[in-house]
Design a protein around this motif. Structure first.
Motif, PDB file in Angstrom:
ATOM      1  N   TYR A  30      12.715  -7.498   4.134  1.00 30.78           N
ATOM      2  CA  TYR A  30      11.755  -8.205   3.395  1.00 30.78           C
ATOM      3  C   TYR A  30      10.773  -7.812   3.651  1.00 30.78           C
ATOM      4  CZ  TYR A  30      16.051  -9.259   0.734  1.00 30.78           C
ATOM      5  OH  TYR A  30      16.404  -9.599  -0.171  1.00 30.78           O
ATOM      6  N   ASP A  31      10.128  -7.860   5.102  1.00 32.35           N
ATOM      7  CA  ASP A  31       8.664  -7.735   6.068  1.00 32.35           C
ATOM      8  C   ASP A  31       8.839  -6.282   5.387  1.00 32.35           C
ATOM      9  OD1 ASP A  31       8.169 -10.535   5.409  1.00 32.35           O
ATOM     10  OD2 ASP A  31       9.159 -10.322   7.713  1.00 32.35           O
ATOM     11  N   ARG A  32       9.989  -5.369   6.127  1.00 28.39           N
ATOM     12  CA  ARG A  32      10.091  -4.177   6.640  1.00 28.39           C
ATOM     13  C   ARG A  32       9.231  -3.449   5.469  1.00 28.39           C
ATOM     14  NH1 ARG A  32      15.285  -3.925   9.702  1.00 28.39           N
ATOM     15  NH2 ARG A  32      14.395  -5.541  11.928  1.00 28.39           N
ATOM     16  N   ILE A  33      10.349  -3.794   3.989  1.00 28.63           N
ATOM     17  CA  ILE A  33       9.660  -3.499   2.663  1.00 28.63           C
ATOM     18  C   ILE A  33       8.305  -3.475   2.043  1.00 28.63           C
ATOM     19  CG2 ILE A  33      10.321  -3.481  -0.037  1.00 28.63           C
ATOM     20  CD1 ILE A  33      13.409  -4.042   1.726  1.00 28.63           C
ATOM     21  N   LEU A  34       7.447  -4.792   2.622  1.00 29.44           N
ATOM     22  CA  LEU A  34       6.460  -5.098   2.611  1.00 29.44           C
ATOM     23  C   LEU A  34       4.831  -4.244   3.196  1.00 29.44           C
ATOM     24  CD1 LEU A  34       4.595  -6.872   0.963  1.00 29.44           C
ATOM     25  CD2 LEU A  34       4.344  -8.269   2.845  1.00 29.44           C
ATOM     26  N   GLY A  35       5.496  -3.669   4.576  1.00 28.37           N
ATOM     27  CA  GLY A  35       4.861  -3.019   5.554  1.00 28.37           C
ATOM     28  C   GLY A  35       5.175  -1.892   4.713  1.00 28.37           C
ATOM     29  N   VAL A  36       6.663  -1.135   4.628  1.00 25.73           N
ATOM     30  CA  VAL A  36       5.947   0.092   3.938  1.00 25.73           C
ATOM     31  C   VAL A  36       5.854   0.688   2.589  1.00 25.73           C
ATOM     32  CG1 VAL A  36       8.251   2.294   2.555  1.00 25.73           C
ATOM     33  CG2 VAL A  36       8.730   1.152   4.886  1.00 25.73           C
ATOM     34  N   ASN A  37       5.884  -0.554   1.861  1.00 29.30           N
ATOM     35  CA  ASN A  37       5.036  -0.475   0.497  1.00 29.30           C
ATOM     36  C   ASN A  37       3.477  -0.071   0.496  1.00 29.30           C
ATOM     37  OD1 ASN A  37       4.462  -0.288  -2.409  1.00 29.30           O
ATOM     38  ND2 ASN A  37       4.670  -2.972  -2.570  1.00 29.30           N
ATOM     39  N   MET A  38       2.922  -1.062   1.954  1.00 30.52           N
ATOM     40  CA  MET A  38       1.120  -1.191   2.257  1.00 30.52           C
ATOM     41  C   MET A  38       1.237  -0.110   2.673  1.00 30.52           C
ATOM     42  SD  MET A  38      -0.423  -3.639   4.276  1.00 30.52           S
ATOM     43  CE  MET A  38      -0.769  -3.252   5.819  1.00 30.52           C
ATOM     44  N   PHE A  39       1.660   0.804   3.152  1.00 29.20           N
ATOM     45  CA  PHE A  39       1.783   2.180   3.820  1.00 29.20           C
ATOM     46  C   PHE A  39       1.597   2.834   2.777  1.00 29.20           C
ATOM     47  CE2 PHE A  39       3.450   6.377   5.121  1.00 29.20           C
ATOM     48  CZ  PHE A  39       2.144   7.075   6.262  1.00 29.20           C
ATOM     49  N   GLY A  40       2.286   3.089   1.791  1.00 32.94           N
ATOM     50  CA  GLY A  40       2.670   3.804   0.348  1.00 32.94           C
ATOM     51  C   GLY A  40       1.574   3.974  -0.668  1.00 32.94           C
ATOM     52  N   MET A  74       9.658   1.445  -4.688  1.00 31.61           N
ATOM     53  CA  MET A  74      10.296  -0.014  -4.075  1.00 31.61           C
ATOM     54  C   MET A  74      10.549  -1.010  -5.006  1.00 31.61           C
ATOM     55  SD  MET A  74       8.904  -0.494  -1.768  1.00 31.61           S
ATOM     56  CE  MET A  74       9.095   1.247  -0.652  1.00 31.61           C
ATOM     57  N   VAL A  75      10.841  -1.006  -6.205  1.00 32.22           N
ATOM     58  CA  VAL A  75      11.447  -1.511  -7.702  1.00 32.22           C
ATOM     59  C   VAL A  75      13.148  -0.687  -7.432  1.00 32.22           C
ATOM     60  CG1 VAL A  75      12.121  -1.728  -9.904  1.00 32.22           C
ATOM     61  CG2 VAL A  75      10.215  -1.446  -9.388  1.00 32.22           C
ATOM     62  N   ALA A  76      13.028  -0.298  -6.385  1.00 39.14           N
ATOM     63  CA  ALA A  76      15.332   0.663  -6.484  1.00 39.14           C
ATOM     64  C   ALA A  76      15.700   0.398  -4.986  1.00 39.14           C
ATOM     65  CB  ALA A  76      15.284   2.002  -6.170  1.00 39.14           C
ATOM     66  N   VAL A  77      14.506  -0.073  -3.986  1.00 36.60           N
ATOM     67  CA  VAL A  77      14.723  -0.667  -2.806  1.00 36.60           C
ATOM     68  C   VAL A  77      15.041  -1.859  -2.757  1.00 36.60           C
ATOM     69  CG1 VAL A  77      14.011  -0.960  -0.439  1.00 36.60           C
ATOM     70  CG2 VAL A  77      14.026   0.990  -1.898  1.00 36.60           C
ATOM     71  N   LEU A  78      14.195  -2.675  -4.052  1.00 37.11           N
ATOM     72  CA  LEU A  78      14.354  -4.158  -4.107  1.00 37.11           C
ATOM     73  C   LEU A  78      15.352  -4.939  -5.202  1.00 37.11           C
ATOM     74  CD1 LEU A  78      10.696  -5.247  -4.749  1.00 37.11           C
ATOM     75  CD2 LEU A  78      12.181  -5.687  -2.106  1.00 37.11           C
ATOM     76  N   ARG A  79      16.139  -3.722  -5.530  1.00 37.20           N
ATOM     77  CA  ARG A  79      17.305  -4.142  -6.626  1.00 37.20           C
ATOM     78  C   ARG A  79      18.126  -3.682  -5.682  1.00 37.20           C
ATOM     79  NH1 ARG A  79      17.689  -5.072 -12.615  1.00 37.20           N
ATOM     80  NH2 ARG A  79      15.001  -5.372 -12.472  1.00 37.20           N
ATOM     81  N   PHE A  80      18.600  -2.511  -4.601  1.00 37.55           N
ATOM     82  CA  PHE A  80      19.280  -2.369  -3.573  1.00 37.55           C
ATOM     83  C   PHE A  80      19.987  -3.859  -2.907  1.00 37.55           C
ATOM     84  CE2 PHE A  80      20.756  -1.195   0.307  1.00 37.55           C
ATOM     85  CZ  PHE A  80      22.164  -0.464  -0.013  1.00 37.55           C
ATOM     86  N   PHE A  81      18.778  -3.997  -2.883  1.00 36.78           N
ATOM     87  CA  PHE A  81      19.415  -5.458  -2.172  1.00 36.78           C
ATOM     88  C   PHE A  81      19.402  -6.359  -3.167  1.00 36.78           C
ATOM     89  CE2 PHE A  81      16.823  -2.924   1.437  1.00 36.78           C
ATOM     90  CZ  PHE A  81      17.068  -2.185   2.776  1.00 36.78           C
ATOM     91  N   GLU A  82      18.513  -6.370  -3.505  1.00 32.02           N
ATOM     92  CA  GLU A  82      19.034  -7.928  -4.599  1.00 32.02           C
ATOM     93  C   GLU A  82      20.976  -8.092  -5.237  1.00 32.02           C
ATOM     94  OE1 GLU A  82      17.785  -9.896  -8.951  1.00 32.02           O
ATOM     95  OE2 GLU A  82      17.872  -7.606  -7.941  1.00 32.02           O
ATOM     96  N   TYR A  83      21.217  -6.816  -5.176  1.00 32.39           N
ATOM     97  CA  TYR A  83      22.703  -7.110  -4.916  1.00 32.39           C
ATOM     98  C   TYR A  83      23.494  -6.917  -3.935  1.00 32.39           C
ATOM     99  CZ  TYR A  83      21.660  -7.272 -10.101  1.00 32.39           C
ATOM    100  OH  TYR A  83      20.399  -7.109 -10.970  1.00 32.39           O
ATOM    101  N   THR A  84      22.696  -6.355  -3.593  1.00 30.40           N
ATOM    102  CA  THR A  84      23.957  -6.003  -1.271  1.00 30.40           C
ATOM    103  C   THR A  84      23.094  -7.584  -0.598  1.00 30.40           C
ATOM    104  OG1 THR A  84      22.212  -4.240  -1.156  1.00 30.40           O
ATOM    105  CG2 THR A  84      24.242  -3.774  -2.197  1.00 30.40           C
ATOM    106  N   ALA A  85      24.175  -7.962   0.471  1.00 33.53           N
ATOM    107  CA  ALA A  85      22.883  -8.802   1.778  1.00 33.53           C
ATOM    108  C   ALA A  85      22.891  -7.606   2.797  1.00 33.53           C
ATOM    109  CB  ALA A  85      25.283  -9.056   2.027  1.00 33.53           C
TER     110      ALA A  85
END
Length: 88
Positions: A30-40, A74-85
């Motif tokens: 989740y921290d990595r996703i936040l970093g990529v979102n900030m980069f975008g 970002m919504v798609a990636v977060l949805r993916f990680f919501e339903y997978t470990a």
């Protein structure tokens, strides 16, 4: 006035580098996703400032489209990680 835009462009590039470093060295997914979102987000700012620096305000349209793609991605990636470990 162009010196201000050039200075802002350099500052945004520095922040983009920091965001990439955060994305690569983050402890959790989740921290990595936040970093990529900030980069975008900083990329959108860089495109907008670069457009004004080059005298091409039509780059704002490109920045808005990139912001929408960044948000949907970002919504798609977060949805993916919501339903997978997450793998840690």
């Amino acid at each position: 006035m162009t010196d201000v835009y050039a200075g802002v462009s350099v500052a945004i590039l520095v922040v983009m580098a920091i965001a990439l470093a955060r994305a690569f060295s983050a402890p959790t997914v989740y921290d990595r996703i936040l970093g990529v979102n900030m980069f975008g987000t900083k990329t959108v700012l860089f495109i907008a400032v670069g457009g004004f620096l080059m005298g091409r305000p039509d780059f704002l349209d490109i920045a808005i489209v990139y912001a929408l793609i960044n948000f949907i991605g970002m919504v798609a990636v977060l949805r993916f990680f919501e339903y997978t470990a997450p793998i840690e």
